[in-house]
Write an enzyme that holds these catalytic residues in place. Structure first.
Site, PDB file in Angstrom:
ATOM      1  N   THR A 128      -4.962  21.572 -16.331  1.00 31.94           N
ATOM      2  CA  THR A 128      -5.985  21.669 -15.293  1.00 31.94           C
ATOM      3  C   THR A 128      -7.254  21.730 -16.045  1.00 31.94           C
ATOM      4  OG1 THR A 128      -4.379  22.812 -13.714  1.00 31.94           O
ATOM      5  CG2 THR A 128      -7.136  22.892 -13.416  1.00 31.94           C
ATOM      6  N   LYS A 204      -6.991  18.061  -8.761  1.00 30.61           N
ATOM      7  CA  LYS A 204      -6.547  19.267  -9.016  1.00 30.61           C
ATOM      8  C   LYS A 204      -7.348  20.259  -8.727  1.00 30.61           C
ATOM      9  CE  LYS A 204      -3.453  21.793 -10.477  1.00 30.61           C
ATOM     10  NZ  LYS A 204      -3.063  21.950 -12.011  1.00 30.61           N
ATOM     11  N   LYS A 272      -9.372  31.101 -15.009  1.00 31.52           N
ATOM     12  CA  LYS A 272     -10.067  29.970 -15.397  1.00 31.52           C
ATOM     13  C   LYS A 272     -10.008  28.757 -14.515  1.00 31.52           C
ATOM     14  CE  LYS A 272      -6.706  27.356 -17.313  1.00 31.52           C
ATOM     15  NZ  LYS A 272      -6.678  25.750 -16.428  1.00 31.52           N
TER      16      LYS A 272
END
Length: 338
Positions: A128, A204, A272
């Site tokens: 990602t 995503k 994150k």
């Protein structure tokens, strides 16, 4: 008219067209199939490598923990001492590391793969990451003659191990032509979202917005019920059979009931990922109030020393509640994820 993504149902066929699970390619097909490598044998990468092996591929691997790569190779495949050594031996290199910084290290750091990959080979990026960075990575690899697929994944460790991931991919037709059998072996569904890198990463990012918000909301709901005196097991039973249920509630609150915060996906992963979500929205001046709140919740959990625990540990930040297993169970030994 908006073009729908090309959706490929995978999981039924090996590269020779036979049933995937439990099948083995014959020698002729094995020679024709792309040589495949996996770098990063954490919870996801190890399952993906095993899925490829189950599909009949001779899988080469590398991990920063040599003993993990060696243990995988004991059951079939080859362990390599560096990413460069692995890259030189394969046609398709699947990168399953945590973030863009680790991808940079795998490709361009000491012993990196970028200069060892042969022209015409493919790097499949499953992390990602920032979509703009992914688009630039495609160009950087193209300068070396290396093809690239932007291919983030979803489904968790269990689906990785069973070859039933969802892959959100974009890239050139030439890259797909070589990598398709590999993608199919790892996935239940492969979405082909466009011919340029970055589109898969954008999808995503949206998925991670929802996943992070759902986990945070699930933790808040469970914490409220416990605070109000409802037995956690009863609350879980009712909600998972009611309209308020979500996949994340059902999956992550089961961890809470078990008092098991072994990090299949850690708190810091969502620090994150939700940070990437907010970064993606900022240039558009697009408000994301729910994502911002969830991000703060995960930041609080990380700042409280929970960053390495399962993301369901965000529930521990709520005051005045006694969680299942809290009095009796010690946390399991934490495992680093590549």
């Amino acid at each position: 008219m908006t073009r729908s993504p090309h959706r490929i149902r995978a999981g039924s066929r090996a590269p020779d067209g036979t049933a995937k699970r439990g099948s083995f390619m014959n020698d002729q097909v094995r020679q024709a199939a792309p040589r495949v490598g996996v770098v990063g044998l954490g919870a996801m990468g190890l399952g993906m490598a095993r899925s490829l092996r189950s599909a009949g591929f001779d899988v080469a691997v590398h991990d920063l923990r040599p003993e993990v790569a060696a243990a995988f190779a004991e059951d079939g495949g080859t362990a390599h001492a560096s990413a460069a050594e692995l890259a030189a031996a394969v046609d398709v290199l699947v990168g399953v590391v945590v973030n863009a910084a680790q991808v940079e290290s795998v490709l361009f750091g000491p012993g990196g793969a970028a200069d060892a990959l042969r022209p015409g080979s493919v790097y499949v990026m499953c992390s990602t990451a920032d979509p703009n960075w992914s688009a630039q990575l495609e160009k950087r690899l193209a300068e070396r003659g290396v093809l690239y697929l932007d291919a983030p994944i979803s489904g968790g460790a269990a689906r990785a191990a069973s070859g039933e991931l969802t892959m959100m991919t974009s890239g050139s037709a030439t890259a797909y032509a070589l990598a398709d059998p590999v993608l199919e072996a790892m996935s239940a569904t492969v979405y082909r979202l466009g011919d340029e890198a970055g589109i898969g990463s954008k999808v995503k990012i949206v998925n991670q917005l929802l996943a992070g918000v759902h986990i945070a909301a699930a933790a808040e709901a469970m914490a409220l019920g416990i605070k109000a005196g409802v037995p956690a097991e009863s609350l879980y039973e009712v909600i998972t059979h009611s309209a308020g249920n979500s996949w994340m509630f059902e999956n992550r609150m089961a961890h809470v009931l078990a008092g098991d915060y072994t990090p299949l996906s850690a708190v810091d992963i969502f620090v994150k990922d939700l940070g990437l979500v907010l970064d993606a929205a900022r240039p558009e001046k697009f408000p994301l109030p729910l994502a911002a709140t969830a991000h703060q919740m995960f930041l609080q959990a990380s700042a409280s020393g929970l960053g390495g625990e399962d993301d369901s540990a965000v529930i521990k930040t709520f005051p005045g509640i006694e969680l299942p297993g809290q009095k009796h169970a010690e946390l399991p030994e934490q495992k680093d994820e590549a």
